[in-house]
Scaffold this motif. Structure first.
Motif, PDB file in Angstrom:
ATOM      1  N   VAL A  28     -15.708  -1.750   8.678  1.00 63.90           N
ATOM      2  CA  VAL A  28     -15.076  -1.467   7.391  1.00 63.90           C
ATOM      3  C   VAL A  28     -16.069  -0.657   6.553  1.00 63.90           C
ATOM      4  O   VAL A  28     -17.148  -1.151   6.207  1.00 63.90           O
ATOM      5  CB  VAL A  28     -14.677  -2.763   6.660  1.00 63.90           C
ATOM      6  CG1 VAL A  28     -13.977  -2.444   5.339  1.00 63.90           C
ATOM      7  CG2 VAL A  28     -13.770  -3.614   7.556  1.00 63.90           C
ATOM      8  N   ALA A  37      -7.937  -5.826  -3.213  1.00 65.19           N
ATOM      9  CA  ALA A  37      -8.229  -5.781  -1.776  1.00 65.19           C
ATOM     10  C   ALA A  37      -7.228  -6.602  -0.981  1.00 65.19           C
ATOM     11  O   ALA A  37      -6.862  -6.226   0.142  1.00 65.19           O
ATOM     12  CB  ALA A  37      -9.648  -6.274  -1.509  1.00 65.19           C
ATOM     13  N   ARG A  38      -6.794  -7.721  -1.511  1.00 68.07           N
ATOM     14  CA  ARG A  38      -5.797  -8.536  -0.811  1.00 68.07           C
ATOM     15  C   ARG A  38      -4.514  -7.736  -0.583  1.00 68.07           C
ATOM     16  O   ARG A  38      -3.883  -7.824   0.469  1.00 68.07           O
ATOM     17  CB  ARG A  38      -5.470  -9.804  -1.610  1.00 68.07           C
ATOM     18  CG  ARG A  38      -6.498 -10.896  -1.527  1.00 68.07           C
ATOM     19  CD  ARG A  38      -5.905 -12.263  -1.862  1.00 68.07           C
ATOM     20  NE  ARG A  38      -5.178 -12.262  -3.117  1.00 68.07           N
ATOM     21  CZ  ARG A  38      -5.718 -12.507  -4.310  1.00 68.07           C
ATOM     22  NH1 ARG A  38      -7.018 -12.753  -4.385  1.00 68.07           N
ATOM     23  NH2 ARG A  38      -4.989 -12.516  -5.389  1.00 68.07           N
ATOM     24  N   VAL A  53     -12.085   2.558   3.388  1.00 70.43           N
ATOM     25  CA  VAL A  53     -11.527   1.936   2.186  1.00 70.43           C
ATOM     26  C   VAL A  53     -11.776   2.792   0.947  1.00 70.43           C
ATOM     27  O   VAL A  53     -12.898   3.245   0.715  1.00 70.43           O
ATOM     28  CB  VAL A  53     -12.124   0.521   1.975  1.00 70.43           C
ATOM     29  CG1 VAL A  53     -11.536  -0.134   0.725  1.00 70.43           C
ATOM     30  CG2 VAL A  53     -11.850  -0.356   3.193  1.00 70.43           C
ATOM     31  N   LEU A  66     -11.560 -10.587   4.373  1.00 69.56           N
ATOM     32  CA  LEU A  66     -10.194 -11.045   4.605  1.00 69.56           C
ATOM     33  C   LEU A  66      -9.750 -10.836   6.053  1.00 69.56           C
ATOM     34  O   LEU A  66      -9.002 -11.645   6.601  1.00 69.56           O
ATOM     35  CB  LEU A  66      -9.239 -10.305   3.665  1.00 69.56           C
ATOM     36  CG  LEU A  66      -9.337 -10.679   2.176  1.00 69.56           C
ATOM     37  CD1 LEU A  66      -8.612  -9.643   1.331  1.00 69.56           C
ATOM     38  CD2 LEU A  66      -8.752 -12.066   1.942  1.00 69.56           C
ATOM     39  N   ARG A  67     -10.202  -9.746   6.669  1.00 68.90           N
ATOM     40  CA  ARG A  67      -9.790  -9.453   8.040  1.00 68.90           C
ATOM     41  C   ARG A  67     -10.861  -9.807   9.059  1.00 68.90           C
ATOM     42  O   ARG A  67     -10.726  -9.478  10.227  1.00 68.90           O
ATOM     43  CB  ARG A  67      -9.416  -7.970   8.163  1.00 68.90           C
ATOM     44  CG  ARG A  67      -8.273  -7.549   7.253  1.00 68.90           C
ATOM     45  CD  ARG A  67      -7.034  -8.447   7.362  1.00 68.90           C
ATOM     46  NE  ARG A  67      -6.397  -8.360   8.641  1.00 68.90           N
ATOM     47  CZ  ARG A  67      -5.369  -7.542   8.910  1.00 68.90           C
ATOM     48  NH1 ARG A  67      -4.878  -6.774   7.953  1.00 68.90           N
ATOM     49  NH2 ARG A  67      -4.834  -7.510  10.091  1.00 68.90           N
ATOM     50  N   GLU A  92     -14.337  -7.051   0.317  1.00 70.50           N
ATOM     51  CA  GLU A  92     -13.270  -8.040   0.349  1.00 70.50           C
ATOM     52  C   GLU A  92     -12.358  -7.839   1.557  1.00 70.50           C
ATOM     53  O   GLU A  92     -11.922  -8.806   2.191  1.00 70.50           O
ATOM     54  CB  GLU A  92     -12.453  -7.965  -0.942  1.00 70.50           C
ATOM     55  CG  GLU A  92     -13.213  -8.390  -2.186  1.00 70.50           C
ATOM     56  CD  GLU A  92     -13.655  -9.839  -2.119  1.00 70.50           C
ATOM     57  OE1 GLU A  92     -12.851 -10.694  -1.678  1.00 70.50           O
ATOM     58  OE2 GLU A  92     -14.805 -10.135  -2.481  1.00 70.50           O
ATOM     59  N   VAL A  93     -12.040  -6.591   1.885  1.00 69.91           N
ATOM     60  CA  VAL A  93     -11.194  -6.319   3.050  1.00 69.91           C
ATOM     61  C   VAL A  93     -11.876  -6.815   4.324  1.00 69.91           C
ATOM     62  O   VAL A  93     -11.236  -7.432   5.191  1.00 69.91           O
ATOM     63  CB  VAL A  93     -10.882  -4.808   3.160  1.00 69.91           C
ATOM     64  CG1 VAL A  93     -10.247  -4.483   4.504  1.00 69.91           C
ATOM     65  CG2 VAL A  93      -9.964  -4.366   2.021  1.00 69.91           C
ATOM     66  N   ALA A 135      -5.299  -5.149   2.168  1.00 67.58           N
ATOM     67  CA  ALA A 135      -5.483  -5.789   3.478  1.00 67.58           C
ATOM     68  C   ALA A 135      -4.166  -6.292   4.046  1.00 67.58           C
ATOM     69  O   ALA A 135      -3.972  -6.301   5.270  1.00 67.58           O
ATOM     70  CB  ALA A 135      -6.483  -6.937   3.351  1.00 67.58           C
ATOM     71  N   LEU A 175      -2.475  -3.713   6.219  1.00 69.23           N
ATOM     72  CA  LEU A 175      -3.115  -3.276   7.459  1.00 69.23           C
ATOM     73  C   LEU A 175      -2.410  -3.862   8.671  1.00 69.23           C
ATOM     74  O   LEU A 175      -1.921  -4.994   8.627  1.00 69.23           O
ATOM     75  CB  LEU A 175      -4.585  -3.704   7.482  1.00 69.23           C
ATOM     76  CG  LEU A 175      -5.575  -2.894   6.659  1.00 69.23           C
ATOM     77  CD1 LEU A 175      -6.910  -3.629   6.575  1.00 69.23           C
ATOM     78  CD2 LEU A 175      -5.768  -1.493   7.255  1.00 69.23           C
ATOM     79  N   ALA A 229      -7.401   2.249   4.213  1.00 68.91           N
ATOM     80  CA  ALA A 229      -6.849   1.183   3.378  1.00 68.91           C
ATOM     81  C   ALA A 229      -7.170   1.486   1.920  1.00 68.91           C
ATOM     82  O   ALA A 229      -8.312   1.810   1.588  1.00 68.91           O
ATOM     83  CB  ALA A 229      -7.436  -0.170   3.774  1.00 68.91           C
ATOM     84  N   VAL A 253     -12.024   1.031   9.543  1.00 79.34           N
ATOM     85  CA  VAL A 253     -11.146   0.947   8.381  1.00 79.34           C
ATOM     86  C   VAL A 253     -11.891   1.604   7.223  1.00 79.34           C
ATOM     87  O   VAL A 253     -12.930   1.108   6.777  1.00 79.34           O
ATOM     88  CB  VAL A 253     -10.787  -0.509   8.026  1.00 79.34           C
ATOM     89  CG1 VAL A 253      -9.927  -0.543   6.751  1.00 79.34           C
ATOM     90  CG2 VAL A 253     -10.055  -1.186   9.167  1.00 79.34           C
TER      91      VAL A 253
END
Length: 244
Positions: free
Chosen positions: A125, A109-110, A206, A153-154, A149-150, A113, A116, A234, A204
């Motif tokens: 998301v 996921a990192r 995923v 993180l965002r 996770e996305v 992300a 993006l 993503a 987003v």
């Protein structure tokens, strides 16, 4: 200090960190060894302004659009892929999805992300859904783990049940465009309880891997019909053989 950070030395002592791709020793639990990192292919710049498909011509100007997007403009508003699909990324996908190495979700996921664009304002998301039978057999939705996770993180809202899969679909590998469309017809729908929230929303979407793009395209079409304004996809890996 977070509990996970406090316990990490004990975890490393009991379960020494190993590269999930080759098994070599590494320094932390959610990484790769240098050799395996080097085998991943990260989409570079310049790329298509609509889908991030990398160009192999250094003189292409910023804002250029690739031939596939010119021929058939996509419904989505961009694709953010952490890596291109090759032997190295395939090993990670198989370990994550079929080897049940769900701890890989954080690293994969990192990478997604990081590709993006800046997400101005509020975004939802939403993961590509699994049919309940497949979810029951596998025990988890890999796209939902990545989406969680996305979103973290965002710093955006996770709507894990924004989409539902009404019917099971066969593997789309090897099917032509028409056969894929028939297999996915009526399969993806908006969760009725989330319908109102999608009006004018930015999303987003995923997934773990984009191959033909048929599944994500069906999801984007469903979201936009429900009133979503923008939908960016993503994913960890994307199949673009011509770019390798």
């Amino acid at each position: 200090m977070k509990l996970a950070e406090a316990l990490s030395p004990l975890v490393d002592l009991i379960y020494p960190p190993r590269c999930p791709s080759c098994g070599d020793g590494i320094t932390r639990q959610d990484g790769l060894c240098p050799n395996c990192w080097g085998e991943l292919v990260i989409p570079g710049e310049p790329g298509c302004t609509m889908c991030q498909r990398p160009f192999d011509i250094g003189t292409v100007v910023v804002g250029s659009v690739c031939a596939p997007c010119l021929a058939q403009p996509p419904r989505h508003d961009g694709i953010a892929a952490g890596a291109l699909y090759n032997d190295a990324s395939r090993k990670l996908v198989l370990a994550f999805k079929h080897g049940r190495r769900i701890a890989l979700a954080s690293m994969l996921a990192r990478m997604a992300a990081a590709r993006l664009p800046e997400l101005d304002g509020a975004w939802q998301v939403i993961p590509v859904p699994l049919h309940r039978w497949r979810l029951w057999r596998r025990g988890f939705n890999q796209s939902a783990l990545l989406a969680r996770e996305v979103a973290r993180l965002r710093d955006q809202e996770l709507v894990v049940d924004g989409l539902v899969r009404r019917k099971p679909t066969p593997s789309l590998g090897g099917l032509g465009r028409g056969a894929r469309a028939r297999a996915l017809s009526g399969a993806i729908a908006v969760n009725a309880s989330r319908q109102a929230r999608l009006k004018g929303a930015n999303v987003v979407l995923v997934d773990d891997v984009i191959t033909s793009g048929a599944t994500t395209d069906a999801c984007v079409r469903t979201l936009k019909r429900a009133g979503a304004d923008k939908v960016i996809i993503a994913c960890f890996a994307r199949v673009l053989n011509e770019a390798l």
